[in-house]
Design an enzyme around this catalytic site. Structure first.
Site, mmCIF file in Angstrom:
data_model
loop_
_atom_site.group_PDB
_atom_site.id
_atom_site.type_symbol
_atom_site.label_atom_id
_atom_site.label_comp_id
_atom_site.label_asym_id
_atom_site.label_seq_id
_atom_site.Cartn_x
_atom_site.Cartn_y
_atom_site.Cartn_z
ATOM 1 N N PRO A 89 4.374 -31.638 5.676
ATOM 2 C CA PRO A 89 3.283 -32.212 6.853
ATOM 3 C C PRO A 89 2.205 -32.748 5.540
ATOM 4 O O PRO A 89 1.469 -33.574 6.321
ATOM 5 C CB PRO A 89 2.826 -31.184 7.475
ATOM 6 C CG PRO A 89 3.485 -29.743 7.323
ATOM 7 C CD PRO A 89 4.420 -29.992 6.223
ATOM 8 N N GLU A 116 5.684 -21.131 5.068
ATOM 9 C CA GLU A 116 4.148 -21.820 5.038
ATOM 10 C C GLU A 116 4.447 -22.800 4.004
ATOM 11 O O GLU A 116 3.229 -23.623 3.796
ATOM 12 C CB GLU A 116 3.099 -20.664 5.006
ATOM 13 C CG GLU A 116 2.536 -20.374 5.973
ATOM 14 C CD GLU A 116 3.280 -19.943 7.250
ATOM 15 O OE1 GLU A 116 4.212 -19.361 6.876
ATOM 16 O OE2 GLU A 116 2.974 -20.372 8.371
ATOM 17 N N ARG A 154 21.075 -46.356 8.264
ATOM 18 C CA ARG A 154 21.331 -47.170 9.138
ATOM 19 C C ARG A 154 20.798 -48.502 8.557
ATOM 20 O O ARG A 154 21.325 -49.705 8.937
ATOM 21 C CB ARG A 154 20.791 -47.159 10.540
ATOM 22 C CG ARG A 154 19.207 -47.088 10.396
ATOM 23 C CD ARG A 154 18.756 -46.523 12.026
ATOM 24 N NE ARG A 154 19.201 -47.428 12.959
ATOM 25 C CZ ARG A 154 18.848 -48.590 13.345
ATOM 26 N NH1 ARG A 154 17.919 -49.272 12.527
ATOM 27 N NH2 ARG A 154 19.276 -49.297 14.088
ATOM 28 N N ASP A 169 15.502 -54.760 15.581
ATOM 29 C CA ASP A 169 14.917 -53.575 16.223
ATOM 30 C C ASP A 169 13.414 -53.402 15.934
ATOM 31 O O ASP A 169 12.861 -54.089 15.121
ATOM 32 C CB ASP A 169 15.449 -52.323 15.574
ATOM 33 C CG ASP A 169 16.763 -52.133 16.263
ATOM 34 O OD1 ASP A 169 17.360 -52.649 17.006
ATOM 35 O OD2 ASP A 169 17.543 -51.242 15.571
HETATM 36 CL CL1 6GU Z 1 8.337 -33.081 6.358
HETATM 37 N N1 6GU Z 1 7.650 -30.750 7.511
HETATM 38 C C1 6GU Z 1 7.149 -30.156 8.379
HETATM 39 N N2 6GU Z 1 7.134 -28.750 8.077
HETATM 40 N N3 6GU Z 1 6.394 -30.391 9.327
HETATM 41 C C2 6GU Z 1 6.455 -31.457 9.491
HETATM 42 C C3 6GU Z 1 6.757 -32.661 8.570
HETATM 43 C C4 6GU Z 1 7.556 -32.223 7.601
HETATM 44 N N4 6GU Z 1 6.610 -33.744 8.915
HETATM 45 C C5 6GU Z 1 5.955 -33.553 10.102
HETATM 46 N N5 6GU Z 1 5.645 -32.304 10.375
#
Ligand code: 6GU
Length: 240
Positions: A89, A116, A154, A169
């Site tokens: 994230p 984590e 794709r 698209d």
């Molecule tokens: Cl790549 N990993 C995790 N754990 N949560 C996320 C993510 C990735 N992308 C958005 N949320």
């Protein structure tokens, strides 16, 4: 293209990789996807791969040792190493432009973390890029890695039966490089369904008029539903 995925949960990839376009693209030799279990590179007899965070706090952090050993093994299977990407994230937002960029590569190595997170020395030691699929927290990088694989494959030549469908698209940039718009509405048979009619223009056979109508529809829907796209803002960063 070859895509390697490093994960603690290789079974999670079985279903998405074995249906529809991803399955066919592999069968046709357009892409080879190899999934490797990081736990196979655990050094102790309990097959541990993670530990509590240094300095305290909740959760589990992946040890650098097994992951880097796993990476070095995978890297050698098909040199050169290509792009190395940690799914986290904290990464830069994944979008259609990034998908196009990755689709031009010969090899990707995607690393899905769990718990984590990764010990910081993994990112530094691999000199890896980081990608996120949006501003929310998933339990691990596996689903994110699948999203990246799906969006990239794709775009590979021959992966879709009809070459035109990838470029029409939503979010793809047209030949004249206009900004991405949402897709225009689609209809098929029957002509009237529960009192709702297919727009006359689509039945007119006038291809120039149809193209013009579709552009107009795409613009209107984008204005209504995703005005941020027209302002050049990136909603995944809150318009920052
Ligand atoms: Cl790549 N990993 C995790 N754990 N949560 C996320 C993510 C990735 N992308 C958005 N949320």
């Amino acid at each position: 293209m070859r895509i390697d995925i490093l994960t603690l949960f290789p079974e999670m990839f079985e279903s998405p990789l074995n249906y529809s376009i991803l399955k066919r693209a592999q069968e046709q030799g357009i892409v080879a996807v190899a999934v490797t279990n990081i736990r196979d590179f655990a050094a102790d007899r309990y097959r541990n791969v993670d530990d509590t965070p240094a300095g305290g706090g909740p959760g589990w952090v992946m040890w650098p040792g097994p992951l880097l050993d796993c990476f070095e093994h995978v890297e050698k299977l098909a040199p050169p190493r290509g792009r190395v990407i940690l799914l986290t994230p904290q990464g830069v937002p994944f979008n259609q432009a990034k998908a196009r960029e990755l689709a031009a590569e010969d090899r990707l190595i995607l690393i899905a973390g769990r718990y984590e997170g990764f010990d910081e020395r993994i990112r530094v030691g691999l000199n890896a890029e980081q990608l996120s699929i949006g501003d929310y927290v998933l339990n691990g990088g596996e689903l994110a890695a699948m999203v990246v694989v799906d969006a990239v494959v794709r775009l590979l030549p021959g992966a879709l039966g009809d070459e035109a469908s990838a470029t029409d698209d939503s979010f793809s940039v047209g030949a004249n490089n206009h900004s991405p718009l949402l897709e225009y509405p689609q209809y098929t048979r029957p002509e009237v369904f529960r009192g709702m009619k297919v727009p006359d223009i689509l039945l007119s056979g006038d291809h120039a008029k149809i193209a013009q109508w579709r552009r107009q529809q795409a613009l209107e829907r984008t204005k209504q539903w995703r005005p941020d796209l027209l302002k050049g803002e990136d909603p995944t960063t809150g318009g920052a």
